[in-house]
Motif scaffolding. Structure first.
Motif, PDB file in Angstrom:
ATOM      1  N   ASP A  89       0.908 -25.790  -4.420  1.00 21.54           N
ATOM      2  CA  ASP A  89       1.822 -26.789  -4.969  1.00 21.54           C
ATOM      3  C   ASP A  89       2.931 -26.143  -5.792  1.00 21.54           C
ATOM      4  O   ASP A  89       4.043 -26.662  -5.871  1.00 21.54           O
ATOM      5  N   LYS A  90       2.623 -24.998  -6.406  1.00 18.50           N
ATOM      6  CA  LYS A  90       3.623 -24.308  -7.215  1.00 18.50           C
ATOM      7  C   LYS A  90       4.618 -23.563  -6.318  1.00 18.50           C
ATOM      8  O   LYS A  90       5.741 -23.291  -6.723  1.00 18.50           O
ATOM      9  N   VAL A  91       4.172 -23.226  -5.124  1.00 16.09           N
ATOM     10  CA  VAL A  91       4.967 -22.566  -4.096  1.00 16.09           C
ATOM     11  C   VAL A  91       5.405 -21.154  -4.512  1.00 16.09           C
ATOM     12  O   VAL A  91       4.949 -20.176  -3.945  1.00 16.09           O
ATOM     13  N   ASN A  92       6.313 -21.050  -5.467  1.00 13.78           N
ATOM     14  CA  ASN A  92       6.758 -19.731  -5.916  1.00 13.78           C
ATOM     15  C   ASN A  92       5.826 -19.236  -7.028  1.00 13.78           C
ATOM     16  O   ASN A  92       5.349 -20.016  -7.835  1.00 13.78           O
ATOM     17  N   TYR A  93       5.577 -17.945  -7.033  1.00 13.10           N
ATOM     18  CA  TYR A  93       4.629 -17.385  -7.979  1.00 13.10           C
ATOM     19  C   TYR A  93       5.087 -16.000  -8.407  1.00 13.10           C
ATOM     20  O   TYR A  93       6.053 -15.454  -7.856  1.00 13.10           O
ATOM     21  N   SER A  94       4.401 -15.418  -9.374  1.00  9.99           N
ATOM     22  CA  SER A  94       4.729 -14.079  -9.863  1.00  9.99           C
ATOM     23  C   SER A  94       3.716 -13.075  -9.327  1.00  9.99           C
ATOM     24  O   SER A  94       2.515 -13.197  -9.580  1.00  9.99           O
ATOM     25  N   ILE A  95       4.198 -12.093  -8.585  1.00 13.42           N
ATOM     26  CA  ILE A  95       3.314 -11.044  -8.069  1.00 13.42           C
ATOM     27  C   ILE A  95       2.727 -10.242  -9.225  1.00 13.42           C
ATOM     28  O   ILE A  95       1.566  -9.809  -9.171  1.00 13.42           O
ATOM     29  N   ALA A  96       3.507 -10.076 -10.291  1.00 13.02           N
ATOM     30  CA  ALA A  96       3.024  -9.325 -11.451  1.00 13.02           C
ATOM     31  C   ALA A  96       1.787  -9.974 -12.060  1.00 13.02           C
ATOM     32  O   ALA A  96       0.922  -9.298 -12.619  1.00 13.02           O
ATOM     33  N   ASP A  97       1.695 -11.308 -11.954  1.00 13.23           N
ATOM     34  CA  ASP A  97       0.563 -12.046 -12.524  1.00 13.23           C
ATOM     35  C   ASP A  97      -0.481 -12.425 -11.478  1.00 13.23           C
ATOM     36  O   ASP A  97      -1.445 -13.127 -11.793  1.00 13.23           O
ATOM     37  N   THR A  98      -0.276 -11.983 -10.227  1.00 12.43           N
ATOM     38  CA  THR A  98      -1.168 -12.366  -9.129  1.00 12.43           C
ATOM     39  C   THR A  98      -1.664 -11.120  -8.413  1.00 12.43           C
ATOM     40  O   THR A  98      -0.929 -10.525  -7.621  1.00 12.43           O
ATOM     41  N   PRO A  99      -2.894 -10.707  -8.653  1.00 13.40           N
ATOM     42  CA  PRO A  99      -3.425  -9.520  -7.969  1.00 13.40           C
ATOM     43  C   PRO A  99      -3.425  -9.725  -6.454  1.00 13.40           C
ATOM     44  O   PRO A  99      -3.584 -10.841  -5.969  1.00 13.40           O
ATOM     45  N   GLU A 100      -3.251  -8.651  -5.710  1.00 10.45           N
ATOM     46  CA  GLU A 100      -3.307  -8.740  -4.257  1.00 10.45           C
ATOM     47  C   GLU A 100      -4.712  -9.148  -3.828  1.00 10.45           C
ATOM     48  O   GLU A 100      -5.704  -8.641  -4.347  1.00 10.45           O
ATOM     49  N   SER A 101      -4.791 -10.076  -2.888  1.00  9.27           N
ATOM     50  CA  SER A 101      -6.105 -10.524  -2.426  1.00  9.27           C
ATOM     51  C   SER A 101      -6.819  -9.391  -1.690  1.00  9.27           C
ATOM     52  O   SER A 101      -6.194  -8.527  -1.073  1.00  9.27           O
ATOM     53  N   THR A 102      -8.149  -9.432  -1.759  1.00  6.47           N
ATOM     54  CA  THR A 102      -8.959  -8.442  -1.050  1.00  6.47           C
ATOM     55  C   THR A 102      -8.684  -8.503   0.447  1.00  6.47           C
ATOM     56  O   THR A 102      -8.715  -7.486   1.148  1.00  6.47           O
ATOM     57  N   HIS A 103      -8.365  -9.714   0.934  1.00  4.12           N
ATOM     58  CA  HIS A 103      -8.133  -9.914   2.362  1.00  4.12           C
ATOM     59  C   HIS A 103      -6.900  -9.141   2.845  1.00  4.12           C
ATOM     60  O   HIS A 103      -6.960  -8.433   3.856  1.00  4.12           O
ATOM     61  N   LEU A 104      -5.800  -9.277   2.119  1.00 11.25           N
ATOM     62  CA  LEU A 104      -4.578  -8.582   2.530  1.00 11.25           C
ATOM     63  C   LEU A 104      -4.670  -7.082   2.260  1.00 11.25           C
ATOM     64  O   LEU A 104      -4.151  -6.265   3.023  1.00 11.25           O
ATOM     65  N   GLU A 105      -5.346  -6.726   1.190  1.00 11.53           N
ATOM     66  CA  GLU A 105      -5.543  -5.314   0.886  1.00 11.53           C
ATOM     67  C   GLU A 105      -6.346  -4.640   2.011  1.00 11.53           C
ATOM     68  O   GLU A 105      -6.003  -3.540   2.465  1.00 11.53           O
ATOM     69  N   THR A 106      -7.390  -5.329   2.471  1.00  6.15           N
ATOM     70  CA  THR A 106      -8.214  -4.789   3.549  1.00  6.15           C
ATOM     71  C   THR A 106      -7.452  -4.806   4.869  1.00  6.15           C
ATOM     72  O   THR A 106      -7.599  -3.901   5.698  1.00  6.15           O
ATOM     73  N   LEU A 107      -6.622  -5.812   5.066  1.00  4.67           N
ATOM     74  CA  LEU A 107      -5.812  -5.893   6.279  1.00  4.67           C
ATOM     75  C   LEU A 107      -4.911  -4.664   6.414  1.00  4.67           C
ATOM     76  O   LEU A 107      -4.726  -4.142   7.521  1.00  4.67           O
ATOM     77  N   CYS A 108      -4.364  -4.187   5.309  1.00  5.91           N
ATOM     78  CA  CYS A 108      -3.533  -2.977   5.358  1.00  5.91           C
ATOM     79  C   CYS A 108      -4.350  -1.785   5.856  1.00  5.91           C
ATOM     80  O   CYS A 108      -3.842  -0.928   6.590  1.00  5.91           O
ATOM     81  N   MET A 109      -5.628  -1.728   5.471  1.00  2.00           N
ATOM     82  CA  MET A 109      -6.504  -0.656   5.956  1.00  2.00           C
ATOM     83  C   MET A 109      -6.752  -0.799   7.448  1.00  2.00           C
ATOM     84  O   MET A 109      -6.804   0.199   8.186  1.00  2.00           O
ATOM     85  N   VAL A 110      -6.899  -2.043   7.905  1.00  2.00           N
ATOM     86  CA  VAL A 110      -7.079  -2.296   9.335  1.00  2.00           C
ATOM     87  C   VAL A 110      -5.844  -1.833  10.103  1.00  2.00           C
ATOM     88  O   VAL A 110      -5.950  -1.180  11.149  1.00  2.00           O
ATOM     89  N   MET A 111      -4.670  -2.141   9.570  1.00  2.43           N
ATOM     90  CA  MET A 111      -3.430  -1.714  10.215  1.00  2.43           C
ATOM     91  C   MET A 111      -3.375  -0.195  10.330  1.00  2.43           C
ATOM     92  O   MET A 111      -2.969   0.339  11.362  1.00  2.43           O
ATOM     93  N   ASP A 112      -3.794   0.479   9.269  1.00  2.49           N
ATOM     94  CA  ASP A 112      -3.801   1.944   9.295  1.00  2.49           C
ATOM     95  C   ASP A 112      -4.786   2.467  10.342  1.00  2.49           C
ATOM     96  O   ASP A 112      -4.485   3.442  11.048  1.00  2.49           O
ATOM     97  N   GLU A 113      -5.947   1.841  10.422  1.00  7.06           N
ATOM     98  CA  GLU A 113      -6.957   2.278  11.393  1.00  7.06           C
ATOM     99  C   GLU A 113      -6.458   2.083  12.821  1.00  7.06           C
ATOM    100  O   GLU A 113      -6.611   2.968  13.671  1.00  7.06           O
ATOM    101  N   ILE A 114      -5.855   0.925  13.084  1.00  6.87           N
ATOM    102  CA  ILE A 114      -5.326   0.643  14.430  1.00  6.87           C
ATOM    103  C   ILE A 114      -4.212   1.637  14.778  1.00  6.87           C
ATOM    104  O   ILE A 114      -4.168   2.181  15.888  1.00  6.87           O
ATOM    105  N   ALA A 115      -3.338   1.891  13.815  1.00  7.62           N
ATOM    106  CA  ALA A 115      -2.229   2.831  14.046  1.00  7.62           C
ATOM    107  C   ALA A 115      -2.728   4.260  14.235  1.00  7.62           C
ATOM    108  O   ALA A 115      -2.072   5.077  14.894  1.00  7.62           O
ATOM    109  N   GLY A 116      -3.901   4.567  13.673  1.00  6.79           N
ATOM    110  CA  GLY A 116      -4.468   5.892  13.832  1.00  6.79           C
ATOM    111  C   GLY A 116      -5.152   6.099  15.172  1.00  6.79           C
ATOM    112  O   GLY A 116      -5.332   7.232  15.623  1.00  6.79           O
ATOM    113  N   TYR A 117      -5.522   4.982  15.803  1.00  3.31           N
ATOM    114  CA  TYR A 117      -6.230   5.063  17.080  1.00  3.31           C
ATOM    115  C   TYR A 117      -5.306   4.830  18.277  1.00  3.31           C
ATOM    116  O   TYR A 117      -5.383   5.534  19.281  1.00  3.31           O
TER     117      TYR A 117
END
Length: 285
Positions: A101-129
């Motif tokens: 509902d707030k739509v816009n938010y502050s990244i400084a006050d919002t930690p990166e979700s575990t889901h997106l953090e892990t997704l970056c690792m998946v991207m690295d793994e796929i790019a490595g293979y």
């Protein structure tokens, strides 16, 4: 690259392999599409698709329910010649840990979700293979995934050649960084689920920051479910897959070279004027 002529489109449920990635006790379920004509001697673009709130779960299937099929409905689409990752967000959580509902938010006050953090690792793994063209990596998503798209572009902008957030919202304070990335974003003007003001603010902030690569389409009187229209518009898909970090680097290098030459010319002119003035003073003496 081996060219495959297709007369009919594939069902995404049939061509996306089920996979899982576990890190520090957290498992991210995702589906992976690799072209049937995959050639070890070729480089392939990679696209990440982030689903909306209605497709959360643990079945590793629901994330293919909405929108993504529309990209594959055209058998000649460039998406067929790309590596595609479609992760699934668990229930009772979000790609971005903020109130919609707030739509816009502050990244400084919002930690990166575990889901997106892990997704970056998946991207690295796929790019490595697989042979991933790291200059042609894209991210797009709908609704909750639209938030995720803005978030990934903001936190990991250097990874992506382009992004396409659909009816989401982000952090306007990252406008200067986002101004460097080609972005196409869409929102319905009558969206009752995610207020359109969120995308309007992102667009305005990026334009104010000097962004010339941002393109915003507001669908007049459309409500929330605009993604089928966006992804079935072939021009949008062609645009995304035509973007390349390499081309941006070349343009930036040319611009820097022109700027350097201009600075040198100005400095040379200033030196000539200074010398002329000095000579003039000596003659007067």
């Amino acid at each position: 690259m081996l060219k495959v002529e297709r007369n009919t489109a594939y069902d995404v449920k049939d061509i996306f392999e089920k996979r899982e990635f576990t890190h520090n006790g957290y498992t991210l379920r995702y589906r992976l599409y690799v072209p049937k004509n995959y050639d070890c001697g070729e480089m392939y673009p990679m696209m990440v698709f982030l689903h909306g709130a209605g497709e959360r779960g643990a079945d590793n299937t629901l994330q293919l329910k909405e929108a993504i099929q529309k990209m594959f409905d055209d058998p000649t689409s460039p998406v067929y010649d790309a590596i595609v990752i479609a992760p699934q967000c668990p229930e009772d959580t979000k790609w971005v840990l903020t109130d919609w509902d707030k739509v816009n938010y502050s990244i400084a006050d919002t930690p990166e979700s575990t889901h997106l953090e892990t997704l970056c690792m998946v991207m690295d793994e796929i790019a490595g293979y697989y042979n991933v063209d790291e200059d042609r990596v894209y991210v797009t998503g709908i609704s909750m995934g639209g938030f995720g798209t803005w978030d990934m572009l903001s936190r990991h902008g250097a990874r992506f050649a382009a992004g396409m957030p659909v009816c989401g919202g982000g952090d306007p304070s990252y406008a200067k960084l986002l101004a460097r990335i080609p972005i196409r974003t869409f929102h319905g003007s009558w969206d009752p689920a995610v207020p359109v003001e969120g995308t309007r603010k992102m667009f305005a902030a990026i334009k104010k920051a000097g962004g010339e690569l941002i393109d915003y389409t507001e669908l007049d009187r459309w409500q929330h479910g605009i993604w089928d229209h966006v992804y079935s518009t072939r021009e949008n898909i062609d645009w995304m897959f035509s973007q390349s970090r390499k081309e941006r680097r070349i343009k930036a290098e040319k611009a820097a070279k022109v700027k350097k030459i201009a600075a040198g010319t100005i400095a040379g002119a200033a030196l000539s004027i200074a010398v002329a003035l000095l000579v003039g003073k000596k003659k007067k003496k």
